[in-house]
Write an enzyme that holds these catalytic residues in place. Structure first.
Site, PDB file in Angstrom:
ATOM      1  N   GLY A   1       0.811  -1.204   0.000  1.00 51.03           N
ATOM      2  CA  GLY A   1       0.000   0.000   0.000  1.00 51.03           C
ATOM      3  C   GLY A   1       0.843   1.251   0.000  1.00 51.03           C
ATOM      4  N   PRO A   2       0.223   2.401   0.287  1.00 51.65           N
ATOM      5  CA  PRO A   2       0.949   3.678   0.285  1.00 51.65           C
ATOM      6  C   PRO A   2       2.124   3.710   1.256  1.00 51.65           C
ATOM      7  CG  PRO A   2      -1.420   4.062   0.249  1.00 51.65           C
ATOM      8  CD  PRO A   2      -1.240   2.587   0.466  1.00 51.65           C
TER       9      PRO A   2
ATOM     10  N   GLU B   1       5.474   9.462 -14.360  1.00 50.15           N
ATOM     11  CA  GLU B   1       4.557   9.361 -15.504  1.00 50.15           C
ATOM     12  C   GLU B   1       3.158   9.345 -14.905  1.00 50.15           C
ATOM     13  OE1 GLU B   1       2.071   8.881 -17.938  1.00 50.15           O
ATOM     14  OE2 GLU B   1       2.413   6.730 -17.663  1.00 50.15           O
TER      15      GLU B   1
ATOM     16  N   CYS C   1      -3.669   6.530 -19.108  1.00 46.14           N
ATOM     17  CA  CYS C   1      -3.270   7.925 -18.912  1.00 46.14           C
ATOM     18  C   CYS C   1      -3.310   8.708 -20.220  1.00 46.14           C
ATOM     19  CB  CYS C   1      -1.867   7.989 -18.311  1.00 46.14           C
ATOM     20  SG  CYS C   1      -0.593   7.163 -19.289  1.00 46.14           S
TER      21      CYS C   1
ATOM     22  N   VAL D   1     -11.044  11.811 -16.597  1.00 51.48           N
ATOM     23  CA  VAL D   1     -12.141  10.904 -16.256  1.00 51.48           C
ATOM     24  C   VAL D   1     -11.616   9.521 -15.901  1.00 51.48           C
ATOM     25  CG1 VAL D   1     -14.267   9.831 -17.098  1.00 51.48           C
ATOM     26  CG2 VAL D   1     -13.708  12.184 -17.754  1.00 51.48           C
ATOM     27  N   PHE D   2     -10.674   8.998 -16.673  1.00 52.62           N
ATOM     28  CA  PHE D   2     -10.139   7.648 -16.518  1.00 52.62           C
ATOM     29  C   PHE D   2     -11.261   6.614 -16.619  1.00 52.62           C
ATOM     30  CE2 PHE D   2      -6.841   4.674 -14.909  1.00 52.62           C
ATOM     31  CZ  PHE D   2      -5.773   5.177 -15.618  1.00 52.62           C
TER      32      PHE D   2
END
Length: 491
Positions: free
Chosen positions: A216-217, A258, A292, A387-388
């Site tokens: 995780g983060p 990126e 992306c 939006v993705f």
């Protein structure tokens, strides 16, 4: 997820359940479910690395890197070629996991395996690329630069094109003599973590040179902050990228970011409309728009905009959406409920702001219909934000100046597509729009293992891909001089 009883399954859950990879598979205290978004089925539980696991991995990677960098370049190149062969050999199995974990359709999964193999092949050649130059000097000595490995490279990869976007950094970093600690997104930790461990283990990569740590983060922060990791290659959202960049800067290390995008696809008044509609559909709906580089804004000349919108809507309505494992579909599921809510929220807000829903705007489970919005203005939510998802907002323009201003009116600067019968006019327009990539008579989603990839502004900075960019990303420049006899000084 069954195999012939006579053929061992190298990606069977028994291999990776509750484990991470550091040259061998070892257990962890925490696990994370591997979920199939199309069905909600739990396919297993991958080991989840902690910050402590990260510290152990970076220390082992730093120790292993010295021996790896000392190998002759042709031995490193041979291992990269063997990794490419292993990707082809296990391609069908890896594709199945890409389909199941990320919701990819089969053609997109096959593309990921093929492009990732090319990344390894190109990286194999990179191992023997010239890595220095002679410099002029006014002293009695030889002066030159050398490119040397940075040491340990941290790679943080996303869920959408998980195998490609991990391998794009892993392969060249290894080829240039670095060790790698890879943190794949836990949602795609088999197809972009266990699969990469598999192919490099089979290729004969020395133990400890590659570590695979889903997490995780907190694991990501530990990797970025670790003093043994001088370079981090991150692919993901702009919000997360800002945090990575800030943390890397605090520790005085390089971060190649990126990030997100809201790329414009511009249809000029002389464009072939049939071709433009096909390009626009692919740019917005491939992998349900979870890319992306997706075409987030369709800028169409006012003389064509109504017909373009109608034709794009008709194409959207005809595209089948469903489970890519069991059905022949063009679009699979959105990765999870949180992302679907984000997509649908932007669509409904944009319609409420006055846009016309020409197609889509509905969903069942995580399956979102490809959506076309007409009559959109630049400040409407689905146009102003990334939006993705499979959403194509269409905006009209009258002049080239207006097209250039609209295309440049974004904090992002990743990719640009232009459809026109006049290539020179397209190139001239591209010069006026700040983006890292531009494609004339093509849509915005493009990639090539030999080309530098990256964006500007909120789309990040740094480039990966191609000889020059990869050398810049994954090596340091060292100035070296030597003399035939010791220099003499006044004291």
């Amino acid at each position: 997820m069954t195999e012939s009883p006579t053929t061992p399954d190298p990606l069977h859950p028994d291999v990776w359940t509750g484990r991470v990879f550091d040259g061998t598979w070892r257990g962890t205290a925490a696990t994370s479910p591997v979920v199939e978004p199309a069905t909600g089925k739990v396919l297993g539980r991958i080991g989840l690395a902690s910050p402590d696991d990260t510290a152990i991995a970076t220390e082992r990677a730093a120790d292993a890197q010295r021996g790896w960098a000392a190998l002759p370049y042709h031995e490193r190149g041979r291992i990269l070629r063997r990794a490419a062969d292993a990707l082809h050999r296990h391609g069908e199995r890896i594709q199945e996991w890409i389909i199941r974990e990320s919701g990819s359709v089969r053609a997109k999964a096959a593309l990921e395996v093929a492009v990732s193999a090319r990344e390894c092949e190109e990286a194999a050649a990179l191992a023997s690329a010239p890595q220095g130059e002679l410099l002029p000097t006014d002293q009695d000595r030889t002066s030159m630069t050398r490119r040397v490995p940075v040491g340990v490279v941290g790679v943080i990869a996303p869920f959408n094109f998980p195998l490609i976007l991990a391998m794009r950094s892993v392969a060249p970093a290894l080829a240039l003599g670095n060790a790698v600690v890879l943190k794949p997104d836990p949602r795609t930790a088999v197809c972009a973590g266990a699969a990469i461990a598999l192919v490099f283990e089979e290729a004969g990569l020395p133990e400890g040179v590659l570590h695979v740590l889903p997490g995780g983060p907190d694991t990501g922060r530990a990797l970025v902050a670790d003093p043994r990791v001088p370079v981090v290659s991150f692919t993901g959202s702009t919000a997360a990228g800002r945090a990575v960049g800030e943390l890397a800067a605090r520790h005085l290390k390089r971060a190649h970011l990126e990030l997100g995008g809201n790329s414009a696809f511009v249809v000029l008044d002389d464009a072939d409309l049939d071709a433009a509609v096909g390009l626009g559909a692919w740019g917005s709906f491939l992998h349900s728009g979870q890319i992306c580089m997706s075409s987030g804004r369709h800028l169409v000349h006012s003389s064509l905009v109504e017909e373009y919108t109608e034709r794009l809507a008709a194409k959207a309505d005809a595209l089948p959406v469903g489970d890519p494992v069991s059905d022949q579909v063009a679009l699979g599921p959105i990765i999870d409920a949180r992302q679907l809510e984000h997509v649908h929220g932007l669509v409904t807000e944009t319609v409420a702001a006055g846009a016309r829903l020409a197609a889509g705007g509905t969903y069942e489970g995580l399956f979102y219909r490809p959506t076309v919005l007409g009559g959109v203005t630049p400040r409407m939510p689905a146009c102003a934000q990334e939006v993705f998802g499979p959403v194509a907002p269409v905006i009209a323009f009258d002049t080239l100046d207006e097209a250039a201003d609209l295309a440049a009116d974004s904090e992002y600067g990743l990719s640009l597509g232009i459809a026109t019968a006049d290539v020179a006019k397209g190139l001239a327009l591209a010069e006026r729009v700040p983006t890292g990539m531009a494609h004339i008579n093509d849509q915005t989603v493009n990639d090539d293992a030999v080309a530098p990839f990256g964006g500007l502004g909120a789309s990040g900075f740094g480039r990966v891909g191609g000889v020059a960019a990869n050398l810049e990303a994954f090596t340091e420049t060292r100035w070296v001089t030597f003399r035939g006899r010791a220099a003499a000084y006044p004291f």
